[in-house]
Design an enzyme around this catalytic site. Structure first.
Site, short mmCIF file in Angstrom:
data_model
loop_
_atom_site.label_atom_id
_atom_site.label_comp_id
_atom_site.label_asym_id
_atom_site.label_seq_id
_atom_site.Cartn_x
_atom_site.Cartn_y
_atom_site.Cartn_z
CG ASP A 1 68.48 77.74 19.49
OD1 ASP A 1 68.83 76.59 19.85
OD2 ASP A 1 69.30 78.62 19.20
CD1 TRP A 2 68.78 71.61 22.59
CD2 TRP A 2 68.10 72.46 20.64
NE1 TRP A 2 68.76 70.60 21.66
CE2 TRP A 2 68.35 71.08 20.46
CE3 TRP A 2 67.64 73.19 19.55
CZ2 TRP A 2 68.17 70.44 19.23
CZ3 TRP A 2 67.46 72.55 18.33
CH2 TRP A 2 67.72 71.21 18.19
#
Ligand code: BGC
Length: 767
Positions: A690-691
């Protein structure tokens, strides 16, 4: 508005209508009769909650329908004075934006206090009150147990009481991202109660469709309990960074139906229609490890409608605690006219009835009598088929992987004093590094072009062999957000994100959110579709396929290759902010919905990303929390949707969650990613973080530990501002130097990424 958007909007309207779940309809309160005068209360009739907040909901739309206008336009006889009153109230009391962050819309919006006289007077000129109650939630924004969250506010409750006092008929519409307290409906004798969820930009129209005559065919994909405290995960849900999954495999109906059915207000799978159906079993055959059923569904009522046949299994006695009942498969009819019958063929593998035995790491089915129930919901026992297995069978042997490393108690049963707990099997933390991918070596330094691999002239091994460590490391970094390598406003670009890489013919692929439509940060428009929960409540795999096919069309039109969705985490607790993106408390519903979505996208030659792996069940502290759960709960509940998706759809990409699982951050969790997901399930696609996720041990996560990520079998770090210059200062090259990462491991990750890039439309764009 483009052609693709028009098509999405029309499918979205159907999906929103099919996802509405009607829980009460006393004396045929609905559909509205011709000329019936309705008075609509609640600001969300105008200020409609079309979707959740955060990355999964922030789609910029061309327009937004609302319930009031849709009903007015459909010819319903709407109380004008009240409509004007609410239009005026909404424009004078805009919702606060909570500071303007993407995820900080208020969870509920102030409603006007209505005095008794006002309600009485309105009732004099109307037959029926319709009240819309709204809630919001989203990324980094859990709901809460309190008024305005799980509970109604005083104003909402007072208004409802006044409506009950003065109107003959009261209809309540819940415009919510997830289940909320519904116990007041019985106390106030509400005539019709519908979860209308958050239906995207066509949601208002869909509500009007259903109120005016389209028979609701949505069914709950979550259990609605009488009280929040009845949910087994409720105690201490929002406390601490270590989240102990004490309820173990007993999530949702698995818990309620096994131990305390009396705590349920509306059971899993429940939903009413404007007509009545009869389900019967025509045949049941078990052979070759497969169960095949023929179910007949007849419309016994007076209106057209669709029915869902839900097949549940009740297993025999088991040496381990097992839920009394689990969903094995489901199917939905087409619209049946009154008197019409449809035969549905339903088949599923015997493995759907198995359980994971974490005493010796295997999946089993036990001998004994199984009952299969062809049902309208988890409580319905009208059609039961029995069959017997004559010997215990081990369906698959595994290895103990990703087990908890600290002792905690897990639920194993109930006695007259309440829940019983046992110690969860614990394993010493160890980092497995075995069967390391071998480095691919090729004599000479000649570099090839990626299209040589696509055209079958060389192998992917031959392509990566001559690449420098720097180039390989660059491939394993995604660029974002708003990368210049791809169309503006997207979440990431990956693949050819440096000049050197594009010279090798590697195109830059564009990925963007998902799941409720395309989110472009630069404000570009796309279609907002119903939230995931609502799509799943349609129990219509074909419809989910169609919605995603439409989203795929918009992706093609916009030069987007990879959707960052669908989301399919389990609804462990009704307060989780991202429940709206996810489908259900049940792993099969979640996995089947996700597979349908991926299959739909693929018809447009684009791909999706299943997220978030795994056990992301609370937004509070999501980047630092550690989900501590048994190996059995991980495999039987939280990873199970992914196992189903691999079985049903062979996903191309998955995204790991921000949190840790049993002490290791998800993006670097070797045992979960390489051990279970790649090793056991056979997933062979690309895994991304995920970011800006933390990596490494849960006690000291770091964004820079790309070496831990790559060793674990996660291929690409999302995101760097500049992959080429290693703007995120990751440690890939340093780890290669000190030997803690091998070139073989780095090559393996690059190959997974490039294999995906070659499947995406970007390869055509780059030509
Ligand atoms: C979310 C992801 C999303 C990503 C890119 C993160 O904050 O958790 O689901 O895909 O942002 O927008």
């Amino acid at each position: 508005m483009t052609d693709a958007m028009r098509k999405t909007a029309s499918t979205a309207r159907k999906a929103a209508a099919e996802g509405i779940v009607m829980l009460e309809n006393k004396n045929g309160a609905l559909p509205l009769k011709r000329g019936e005068k309705i008075a609509i209360f609640g600001r969300c009739q105008i200020d409609y909650n079309a979707g959740g907040t955060g990355s999964g909901g922030s789609v910029h739309t061309e327009y937004q329908s609302d319930i009031l206008s849709a009903l007015e336009n459909s010819g319903a006889s709407v109380n004008r004075a009240l409509a004007d009153f609410y239009r005026n109230w909404v424009s004078k009391n805009p919702p606060s934006d909570g500071g303007g962050m993407w995820a900080s819309r208020p969870l509920f919006r102030e409603e006007p206090e209505l005095d008794d006289g006002f309600v009485r007077k309105t009732a004099e000129s109307s037959d029926t009150a319709v009240m819309v109650i709204g809630r919001s939630a989203g990324e980094e924004q859990d709901s809460f147990f309190g008024k305005g969250g799980w509970l109604l506010t005083d104003t909402e409750l007072n208004t409802l009481k006044a409506l009950r006092g003065y109107f003959k008929k009261v209809i309540v519409l819940l415009n919510v991202p997830a289940v909320i307290d519904t116990s007041w409906a019985g106390e106030l004798k509400i005539d019709a109660l519908l979860y209308i969820w958050q239906g995207g930009q066509e949601g208002g129209e869909a509500v009007a469709d259903v109120l005016c005559g389209v028979s609701p065919s949505g069914r709950l994909t979550d259990t609605i309990a009488k009280n929040y405290s009845d949910y087994p995960s409720s105690a201490g849900y929002d406390e601490g960074d270590k989240i102990y999954y004490k309820e173990d495999i007993f999530v949702g109906y698995r818990y309620f139906e096994s131990f305390c059915p009396e705590k349920v207000l509306y059971p899993f799978g429940f939903g009413l229609s404007y007509t009545e159906f009869k389900i019967s079993c025509r045949s049941a055959v078990i052979s070759g490890g497969e169960i095949r059923l023929k179910a007949a569904v007849r419309n016994m009522g007076k209106m057209p409608g669709k029915e869902v046949v839900q097949v549940y299994a009740e297993p025999p006695e088991c040496p381990l605690p097992r839920p009394k009942i689990t969903l094995a498969e489901f199917a939905k009819t087409h619209i049946l006219s009154p008197g019409e019958e449809q035969e549905l063929e339903i088949k599923f593998p015997l493995s759907r009835l198995s359980y994971y035995d974490d005493r010796d790491a295997c999946y089993r089915v036990d001998k004994g009598v199984y009952r299969l129930v062809l049902a309208k919901n988890v409580r319905d026992r009208s059609v039961v088929v029995r069959f017997e297995l004559y010997k215990d069978e081990v369906l698959r042997r595994c290895r103990s992987l990703a087990a908890p490393t600290e002792a905690f108690e897990r639920l194993c049963g109930f006695d007259e004093n309440g829940p019983l707990y046992e110690k969860t099997p614990v394993k010493k933390a160890e980092r497995r590094r075995e069967n390391l991918p071998a480095e691919v070596i090729r004599p000479g330094k000649k570099k090839f072009m990626l299209h040589d691999v696509r055209e079958g002239n060389i192998s992917i091994n031959e392509f990566v062999a001559p690449l420098s460590n720097k180039d390989l490391a660059c491939i394993c970094r995604g660029e974002g957000m708003n990368s210049k390598h791809v169309r503006p406003g997207t979440g990431t670009a990956f693949g050819g994100v440096s000049r050197g890489l594009s010279k090798l013919g590697i195109p830059a692929a564009a990925g963007t959110d998902g799941p409720s439509g395309l989110r472009f940060d630069n404000g570009d428009k796309a279609t907002l579709v119903p939230i995931g929960t609502m799509l799943a409540c349609s129990w219509n795999k074909k419809l989910i396929f169609d919605i995603y096919r439409r989203i795929g069309g918009e992706m093609r039109e916009n030069g987007v290759d990879l959707l960052l969705g669908p989301g399919f985490n389990i609804h462990r607790n009704p307060l989780c902010g991202r429940n709206f993106e996810y489908f259900s408390e049940d792993p099969y519903v979640s996995g089947a919905a996700a597979a349908s979505a991926l299959n739909g996208l693929r018809t447009k030659h684009v791909c999706g990303t299943l997220k978030h792996i795994a056990a992301n069940n609370r937004e509070k502290g999501r980047k630092t929390s550690d989900s501590i759960l048994s190996e059995r709960a991980l495999r039987e509940i939280y990873l199970k949707p992914l196992e189903y998706a691999v079985e049903l759809s062979k996903p191309e990409a998955i995204m790991t969650a921000y949190n840790a699982v049993n002490g290791e951050m998800c993006g670097s969790n070797y045992e979960m990613l390489t051990g279970i997901i790649r090793g056991e399930y056979g997933f062979s696609g690309m895994i991304m973080t995920d970011w800006w996720a933390g990596l490494g041990r849960a006690s000291s996560p770091s964004r820079r530990d790309s070496a831990a990520m790559l060793r674990a079998g996660c291929d690409i770090y999302m995101v760097h501002k500049s992959p080429k210059t290693n703007s995120g200062a990751d440690n890939t090259l340093a780890a290669l130097k000190d030997g803690s990462l091998t070139r073989g491991e780095l090559q393996q990750a690059a190959k997974n990424i490039l294999r995906l890039v070659m499947k995406l439309p970007c390869v055509e764009r780059g030509k």
